[in-house]
Design a protein around this motif. Structure first.
Motif, PDB file in Angstrom:
ATOM      1  N   LYS A 116      44.176  55.291  37.382  1.00  0.00           N
ATOM      2  CA  LYS A 116      44.237  54.951  35.970  1.00  0.00           C
ATOM      3  C   LYS A 116      43.217  53.858  35.691  1.00  0.00           C
ATOM      4  O   LYS A 116      43.198  52.824  36.368  1.00  0.00           O
ATOM      5  CB  LYS A 116      45.645  54.466  35.594  1.00  0.00           C
ATOM      6  CG  LYS A 116      45.819  54.188  34.113  1.00  0.00           C
ATOM      7  CD  LYS A 116      47.258  53.779  33.809  1.00  0.00           C
ATOM      8  CE  LYS A 116      47.450  53.490  32.320  1.00  0.00           C
ATOM      9  NZ  LYS A 116      48.845  53.055  32.021  1.00  0.00           N
ATOM     10  N   LEU A 117      42.358  54.066  34.711  1.00  0.00           N
ATOM     11  CA  LEU A 117      41.263  53.155  34.455  1.00  0.00           C
ATOM     12  C   LEU A 117      41.714  51.899  33.702  1.00  0.00           C
ATOM     13  O   LEU A 117      42.657  51.940  32.913  1.00  0.00           O
ATOM     14  CB  LEU A 117      40.161  53.855  33.661  1.00  0.00           C
ATOM     15  CG  LEU A 117      39.594  55.134  34.284  1.00  0.00           C
ATOM     16  CD1 LEU A 117      38.480  55.694  33.420  1.00  0.00           C
ATOM     17  CD2 LEU A 117      39.093  54.881  35.704  1.00  0.00           C
ATOM     18  N   ALA A 118      41.017  50.805  33.967  1.00  0.00           N
ATOM     19  CA  ALA A 118      41.216  49.538  33.246  1.00  0.00           C
ATOM     20  C   ALA A 118      39.846  48.882  33.125  1.00  0.00           C
ATOM     21  O   ALA A 118      39.503  47.960  33.871  1.00  0.00           O
ATOM     22  CB  ALA A 118      42.195  48.638  33.981  1.00  0.00           C
ATOM     23  N   PRO A 119      39.003  49.349  32.199  1.00  0.00           N
ATOM     24  CA  PRO A 119      37.608  48.914  32.153  1.00  0.00           C
ATOM     25  C   PRO A 119      37.423  47.477  31.684  1.00  0.00           C
ATOM     26  O   PRO A 119      38.181  46.970  30.857  1.00  0.00           O
ATOM     27  CB  PRO A 119      36.970  49.904  31.181  1.00  0.00           C
ATOM     28  CG  PRO A 119      38.099  50.377  30.318  1.00  0.00           C
ATOM     29  CD  PRO A 119      39.310  50.388  31.194  1.00  0.00           C
ATOM     30  N   PHE A 120      36.383  46.839  32.221  1.00  0.00           N
ATOM     31  CA  PHE A 120      36.024  45.484  31.829  1.00  0.00           C
ATOM     32  C   PHE A 120      34.551  45.259  32.155  1.00  0.00           C
ATOM     33  O   PHE A 120      33.930  46.043  32.884  1.00  0.00           O
ATOM     34  CB  PHE A 120      36.893  44.437  32.541  1.00  0.00           C
ATOM     35  CG  PHE A 120      36.646  44.323  34.023  1.00  0.00           C
ATOM     36  CD1 PHE A 120      35.810  43.336  34.535  1.00  0.00           C
ATOM     37  CD2 PHE A 120      37.238  45.199  34.917  1.00  0.00           C
ATOM     38  CE1 PHE A 120      35.572  43.231  35.888  1.00  0.00           C
ATOM     39  CE2 PHE A 120      37.008  45.108  36.286  1.00  0.00           C
ATOM     40  CZ  PHE A 120      36.172  44.113  36.775  1.00  0.00           C
ATOM     41  N   LEU A 121      34.000  44.194  31.609  1.00  0.00           N
ATOM     42  CA  LEU A 121      32.627  43.806  31.904  1.00  0.00           C
ATOM     43  C   LEU A 121      32.630  42.788  33.039  1.00  0.00           C
ATOM     44  O   LEU A 121      33.256  41.730  32.941  1.00  0.00           O
ATOM     45  CB  LEU A 121      31.954  43.203  30.669  1.00  0.00           C
ATOM     46  CG  LEU A 121      31.756  44.157  29.487  1.00  0.00           C
ATOM     47  CD1 LEU A 121      31.173  43.399  28.298  1.00  0.00           C
ATOM     48  CD2 LEU A 121      30.845  45.327  29.869  1.00  0.00           C
ATOM     49  N   GLY A 122      31.918  43.117  34.119  1.00  0.00           N
ATOM     50  CA  GLY A 122      31.869  42.198  35.249  1.00  0.00           C
ATOM     51  C   GLY A 122      31.108  40.929  34.947  1.00  0.00           C
ATOM     52  O   GLY A 122      31.400  39.870  35.509  1.00  0.00           O
ATOM     53  N   VAL A 123      30.113  41.022  34.049  1.00  0.00           N
ATOM     54  CA  VAL A 123      29.279  39.870  33.724  1.00  0.00           C
ATOM     55  C   VAL A 123      29.408  39.525  32.244  1.00  0.00           C
ATOM     56  O   VAL A 123      29.107  40.354  31.375  1.00  0.00           O
ATOM     57  CB  VAL A 123      27.798  40.127  34.044  1.00  0.00           C
ATOM     58  CG1 VAL A 123      26.943  38.921  33.639  1.00  0.00           C
ATOM     59  CG2 VAL A 123      27.605  40.431  35.529  1.00  0.00           C
TER      60      VAL A 123
END
Length: 283
Positions: A116-123
């Motif tokens: 199950k995806l949980a997207p975020f920006l690493g930077v």
């Protein structure tokens, strides 16, 4: 106001520098919509969008100048939305890779497994107030490659501003990551994202903190994991004293029973730890 920042070579950079000219200027309270490339500078799987210099790191969108942002104040960055691309890649040791198909909140791996995806920006961050250019890999007090899986849509990140105008940049979308990011990569992907920025003059920080839907987070970064943990804990004790009107010793006692220390990542030369205080931990 919502600004649209196009994906072009002029809006991309692979090194931090306080001397880079901003590609956009916004007012506090404004939002910015933009597209990010993968860590490999790919827009489509296996196809570089632009040629990168030999010393370029992450493909960062920006810098974005925030009017009225001054050194020593705090930049607030609310993650309004992040929609991952249709594909992803996780690397281990060359040439091994796991490929992913991403759709409807689910990632399907070439191994046959699903997540199950949980997207975020690493930077998400700003350049250090030092001359020259600087690698994007290590996180810093002014943010950057934090790689914290908690920074999903709905989260607000608070960053100490190192330079006039802030010069915010972002990138390195991850569709999903575990604490530690132990192979060195998460599900690396592209994204369409929206951030809303503001400036606070009433909150003085030395290190980033974040507010999620259910918790406060404080961060520490150092080459030594113990030192990173010390920094994250010190930030949490300051936060607890401020938010809960506690003495230092009472905050330390309550942190010992209510705060969790988690390893954010161990793979960016500078290691990360985040301290977590859930809202339901202290009634």
């Amino acid at each position: 106001m919502i600004h649209e920042l196009p994906l072009e070579r002029r809006t991309l950079h692979g090194r931090w520098s306080r001397d880079l000219e901003p590609v956009l200027a916004v007012d506090p309270g404004d939002s910015v919509r933009f597209e990010t490339l993968s860590i490999f500078w790919w827009r489509e799987r296996g196809e570089p969008f632009e040629v990168r210099a030999p010393d370029d790191g992450h493909a960062l969108t920006g810098p974005i100048a925030v009017r009225g942002a001054r050194r020593g104040a705090t930049l607030t960055v609310r993650v309004d939305a992040i929609d991952p691309g249709p594909w992803g890649v996780t690397l281990t040791r060359d040439p091994h890779a796991v490929d992913w198909e991403l759709a409807d909140g689910i990632g399907r791996a070439s191994t046959g497994h699903t997540v199950k995806l949980a997207p975020f920006l690493g930077v998400i961050g700003m350049p250090p107030n030092e001359p020259g250019t600087h690698a994007t890999e290590p996180p810093r007090g002014c943010g950057g490659n934090i790689d914290c899986k908690e920074l999903v849509a709905g989260t607000t990140l608070y960053l100490p501003i190192p330079v006039e105008g802030a010069l915010l940049s972002a990138g390195d979308a991850h569709a999903l990551q575990g604490d530690g990011e132990v192979s060195g990569t998460a599900i690396e992907t592209t994204s369409h994202a929206q951030l809303t920025v503001d400036v606070r003059d009433d909150l003085e920080l030395d290190w980033p903190i974040a507010r999620t839907a259910e918790s406060w987070l404080t961060f520490g970064f150092d080459r030594d994991l113990d030192r990173a943990a010390d920094i994250a804990l010190a930030g949490m004790l300051e936060l607890m004293q401020r938010e809960h009107r506690l003495s230092h010793d009472d905050a330390l006692a309550l942190a010992s029973v209510a705060v969790d220390l988690r390893v954010t990542q161990i793979v960016n030369a500078v290691k990360g730890v985040h301290a977590v205080l859930r809202d339901d931990a202290l009634a």
